[in-house]
Scaffold this active site. Structure first.
Site, mmCIF file in Angstrom:
data_model
loop_
_atom_site.group_PDB
_atom_site.id
_atom_site.type_symbol
_atom_site.label_atom_id
_atom_site.label_comp_id
_atom_site.label_asym_id
_atom_site.label_seq_id
_atom_site.Cartn_x
_atom_site.Cartn_y
_atom_site.Cartn_z
ATOM 1 N N GLN A 2 -4.433 -1.558 9.668
ATOM 2 C CA GLN A 2 -4.465 -2.870 9.015
ATOM 3 C C GLN A 2 -5.127 -3.899 9.933
ATOM 4 O OE1 GLN A 2 -3.651 -3.410 5.860
ATOM 5 N NE2 GLN A 2 -3.998 -5.614 5.910
ATOM 6 N N LYS B 286 0.846 -1.205 0.000
ATOM 7 C CA LYS B 286 0.000 0.000 0.000
ATOM 8 C C LYS B 286 0.876 1.249 0.000
ATOM 9 C CE LYS B 286 -3.855 -2.417 2.161
ATOM 10 N NZ LYS B 286 -4.637 -2.770 3.349
ATOM 11 N N ASP C 244 -10.780 3.324 4.554
ATOM 12 C CA ASP C 244 -11.109 1.902 4.466
ATOM 13 C C ASP C 244 -12.620 1.676 4.455
ATOM 14 O OD1 ASP C 244 -9.392 -0.245 4.164
ATOM 15 O OD2 ASP C 244 -8.551 -0.039 6.178
HETATM 16 N N1 GUN Z 1 -7.098 -6.730 5.991
HETATM 17 C C1 GUN Z 1 -7.506 -7.414 4.887
HETATM 18 N N2 GUN Z 1 -8.062 -6.557 3.990
HETATM 19 C C2 GUN Z 1 -8.005 -5.333 4.538
HETATM 20 C C3 GUN Z 1 -8.430 -4.051 4.094
HETATM 21 O O1 GUN Z 1 -8.979 -3.857 3.011
HETATM 22 N N3 GUN Z 1 -8.178 -3.024 4.954
HETATM 23 C C4 GUN Z 1 -7.592 -3.208 6.168
HETATM 24 N N4 GUN Z 1 -7.405 -2.144 6.943
HETATM 25 N N5 GUN Z 1 -7.208 -4.381 6.617
HETATM 26 C C5 GUN Z 1 -7.407 -5.445 5.798
#
Ligand code: GUN
Length: 294
Positions: free
Chosen positions: A98, A54, A121
Site C-alpha cells: 500500500q 481490499k 498493482d
Molecule cells: N494508494 C492509493 N491508491 C493505491 C493503489 O491503487 N495501490 C496501492 N498499492 N497503493 C495505493
C-alpha cells in the site's frame, strides 16, 4: 442537458459477481485458490481503511488474502525481505504494497523488488515501462486507471481519436491512465500544477479525467458540452448537516458538470469501487498465469 451517471458501484459489483463465479470454477476444475498478500507499513488511517476494504472484497469473491503490517519505522531491508518471502510463496499470486510508504523507505526499490508475475498493482518499473512504450504490453496495469478505462468502455463512447485531457500526473492515476488512453489512440493532454489556462484546455476535452485532489475545482464552464467526465477525486469538505461533520466530493463540481457533460461519474460510487474490482481481477489473472492457464 443532464448527464447520464456512470454507476461505478454497480459495475464493480457486477465484476465481483463474475469473479466469484470464475474463482469457484478455478477451484473446482483446477484446484486453484488465488491468493493476495497486502503489505501495510505504518498506521496511516486512510491506508488502513483501503487495505481492510481490499481484504474484505477478496474474501467475498473467494480469493485468499493475507495481511502483513510492518511498523512505521520499518527499514528498507525489512520491507524488501518480506517482499522476497512473498515472491517465493506459491500460495500468493499478487503482492500489494500500500502506498504511500513512510518517508525513510525507497518506494521505487520496494516496487522493483516485487516479482513481475505478482505485480497486481502494475507499479513495477518494467510493467510501467511497457505501458509507456509502443508495441509492448505490461503483464498488469494499475488498478484505478484500468477501472477508469473499463468505465469509459461501458458507456459505449469510443476512445480512439478523441481528445482526452488528464488533470494530474501522479504515478498512481494521472500518468498511467494517460498512457492507457494513448495506447487506445486518444490524443492526450496531461495538465498539472504548472499548466497555464487550464480551463481553455479542459474545454477541448471529449474525455476529461480529473485526478488532482482539489475539491470541486472543475467548474461547469470548464467542460465541453456532451463530453465524458471521470472524477477520481475523493475530498472531504466540512458539512455540519452530516453526522460525521463532512461530506465527500470529487475534483469536479458535480452539480454544475452534470448539466453540461453527457456522461459523468459520481463521488462516491464512481471510480472508487472500480479500483478494488480491478485488483481482484488482476489477482485472478496472476493465479491463472501461475497455473499455466493463460
Ligand atoms: N494508494 C492509493 N491508491 C493505491 C493503489 O491503487 N495501490 C496501492 N498499492 N497503493 C495505493
Amino acid at each position: 442537458m443532464t448527464a447520464e451517471l456512470i454507476d461505478g458501484k454497480g459495475i464493480a459489483k457486477q465484476i465481483q459477481r463474475e469473479l466469484t463465479e470464475e474463482v469457484a470454477h478455478l477451484r473446482e476444475t483446477h484446484g486453484i485458490e488465488p491468493g493476495l498478500a497486502t503489505v501495510l507499513v505504518g498506521d496511516n488511517p486512510a491506508s488502513k481503511t483501503y487495505v481492510r476494504m481490499k481484504q474484505r472484497r477478496c474474501e467475498e469473491v473467494g480469493i485468499h488474502s493475507v495481511g502483513y503490517t510492518l511498523p512505521a519505522d520499518a527499514t528498507q531491508a525489512e520491507v524488501e525481505a518480506l517482499v522476497s518471502q512473498l515472491n517465493a510463496d506459491p500460495t500468493i499470486n499478487g503482492i500489494l504494497v500500500q502506498l504511500p510508504l513512510p518517508g525513510q523507505l525507497d518506494e521505487e526499490a520496494v516496487l522493483n523488488a516485487i516479482s513481475l508475475e505478482k505485480d497486481v498493482d502494475g507499479f513495477h518499473p518494467l510493467n510501467i515501462g511497457r505501458l509507456a512504450m509502443k508495441g509492448r504490453e505490461p503483464l498488469f496495469t494499475p488498478c484505478t486507471p484500468t477501472g477508469i478505462i473499463e468505465l469509459i468502455d461501458r458507456t459505449g463512447v469510443q476512445i480512439e481519436g478523441q481528445e482526452a485531457v488528464i488533470l494530474g500526473r501522479s504515478n498512481i492515476v494521472g500518468l498511467p491512465v494517460s498512457m492507457m488512453l494513448l495506447k487506445r489512440n486518444a490524443t492526450i493532454t496531461i495538465c498539472h500544477s504548472r499548466t497555464r489556462e487550464l480551463a481553455e484546455i479542459t474545454r477541448r476535452a471529449d474525455i476529461l479525467i480529473a485526478a488532482v485532489g482539489r475539491a470541486e475545482m472543475v467548474k461547469g464552464d470548464w467542460i465541453k458540452p456532451g463530453s465524458l467526465v471521470i472524477d477520481v477525486g475523493i475530498n472531504r469538505v466540512e458539512d455540519d448537516t452530516r453526522k460525521r461533520g463532512y461530506r465527500l466530493v470529487g475534483d469536479v463540481d458535480f452539480a454544475e458538470a452534470v448539466e453540461v457533460a453527457a456522461h459523468i461519474t459520481p463521488v462516491p460510487g464512481g471510480v472508487g469501487p472500480m479500483t478494488i474490482a480491478m485488483l481482484l481481477k488482476n489477482t485472478v489473472t496472476g493465479a491463472k498465469h501461475a497455473a499455466g492457464l493463460l
